[in-house]
Design a protein around this motif. Sequence first.
Motif, short mmCIF file in Angstrom:
data_model
loop_
_atom_site.label_atom_id
_atom_site.label_comp_id
_atom_site.label_asym_id
_atom_site.label_seq_id
_atom_site.Cartn_x
_atom_site.Cartn_y
_atom_site.Cartn_z
N ARG A 18 8.80 26.33 35.33
CA ARG A 18 8.90 27.24 35.61
C ARG A 18 9.80 28.20 35.53
N LEU A 19 10.44 28.16 35.32
CA LEU A 19 12.54 29.03 35.81
C LEU A 19 12.45 29.69 34.34
N LEU A 20 12.05 28.17 33.17
CA LEU A 20 12.30 28.35 31.99
C LEU A 20 11.31 29.26 31.63
N GLN A 21 10.25 28.96 31.68
CA GLN A 21 9.03 29.83 31.24
C GLN A 21 9.26 31.16 31.83
N LEU A 22 9.81 31.71 33.06
CA LEU A 22 10.11 33.07 33.51
C LEU A 22 11.38 33.92 33.26
N MET A 23 11.71 32.79 32.20
CA MET A 23 13.38 33.20 31.40
C MET A 23 12.62 33.90 30.34
N TYR A 24 12.09 33.57 29.38
CA TYR A 24 11.39 33.48 28.30
C TYR A 24 10.72 34.47 28.56
N ARG A 25 10.13 34.67 29.82
CA ARG A 25 9.10 35.72 29.30
C ARG A 25 9.94 37.72 29.77
N LEU A 26 11.07 37.11 30.33
CA LEU A 26 12.13 38.30 30.81
C LEU A 26 12.73 38.50 29.42
N GLY A 27 13.24 37.41 28.67
CA GLY A 27 14.07 37.59 27.63
C GLY A 27 12.99 38.79 26.41
N ARG A 28 12.07 38.31 26.87
CA ARG A 28 11.41 38.65 25.74
C ARG A 28 11.29 40.38 25.78
N SER A 31 17.09 41.38 25.62
CA SER A 31 18.06 40.25 25.74
C SER A 31 17.88 39.32 26.23
N LEU A 32 17.35 37.95 26.28
CA LEU A 32 17.55 36.30 26.99
C LEU A 32 18.69 36.31 26.92
N ARG A 33 20.20 35.85 25.74
CA ARG A 33 21.60 35.31 25.88
C ARG A 33 21.91 36.82 26.54
N ASP A 34 21.81 37.92 26.94
CA ASP A 34 22.65 38.96 27.99
C ASP A 34 21.99 40.83 28.06
N PRO A 35 21.69 40.51 29.29
CA PRO A 35 21.00 41.62 29.51
C PRO A 35 21.47 43.55 28.86
N ILE A 36 23.62 43.21 28.50
CA ILE A 36 24.49 44.60 28.09
C ILE A 36 24.54 44.18 27.34
N SER A 127 20.28 49.36 38.28
CA SER A 127 19.45 50.05 40.12
C SER A 127 17.99 50.70 39.48
N GLN A 128 18.04 50.70 37.56
CA GLN A 128 16.21 50.25 37.69
C GLN A 128 15.47 48.75 37.61
N LEU A 129 16.22 48.37 37.64
CA LEU A 129 15.61 46.47 38.01
C LEU A 129 15.21 46.38 39.10
N LEU A 130 16.37 46.94 40.21
CA LEU A 130 16.40 46.68 41.69
C LEU A 130 14.90 47.94 42.43
N GLU A 131 14.86 49.11 41.36
CA GLU A 131 13.53 49.81 42.03
C GLU A 131 12.38 49.82 41.74
N MET A 132 12.12 48.87 40.78
CA MET A 132 11.01 47.32 41.05
C MET A 132 10.47 46.28 41.06
N LEU A 133 11.80 46.36 42.35
CA LEU A 133 11.72 45.59 44.24
C LEU A 133 11.21 46.19 44.86
N ASP A 134 10.69 46.25 46.11
CA ASP A 134 10.65 46.56 47.72
C ASP A 134 11.82 46.09 48.06
N GLY A 135 12.32 46.35 48.99
CA GLY A 135 12.87 46.16 50.46
C GLY A 135 13.39 44.59 50.46
N SER A 136 12.31 43.83 50.98
CA SER A 136 12.15 42.85 51.20
C SER A 136 12.49 41.52 49.80
N ASP A 137 12.12 42.32 48.98
CA ASP A 137 12.26 41.71 47.52
C ASP A 137 13.55 41.34 47.16
#
Length: 166
Positions: A18-28, A31-36, A127-137
Amino acid sequence: MSRNIPDPEEAPASEVSRLLQLMYRLGRRRSLRDPIAGLCEQFQFTPPQVHALLWLGQDGPLTMGELARRLGITEKTVTGVVDRLEREGHLQRERVHEDRRVVRCRLTGSGQQTFQQLHQLVNQALSQLLEMLDGSDRKALFRIIEKLVRRLDTSPEPQAPEEESA
């Protein structure tokens, strides 16, 4: 009849999958290798060069060996990364007085300016990534990452195979 009770600390294969599949979805999306990696084209650097600038800007001067370990590359490979950054005026090499065989890398004024620009862009992206989550998340995310960091800090690092001598 014996029941197999899984160790609660051991992640079952379904969770790993499940984690691997979520990482692939994020990577699409990034960049999965490096968000920078997106910064590399803008600054005309390779990912290891960007990371070298970020590590040196964050932690100050590092030996070639320390820098190689932070970048996840061999000491032979880090030489090329450092060569280009030095040639472009972003860093300089210095011999350590106590042991002249040891070379330390430090950012120049130009390298420090580039680090500040990179650091600002990384902060904006986070900051943009964190703005996608509410405070508790966000609190849950920080709690989980902090727990992972604590556990990684207390577990021994795997030893990389020794580099072959030329």
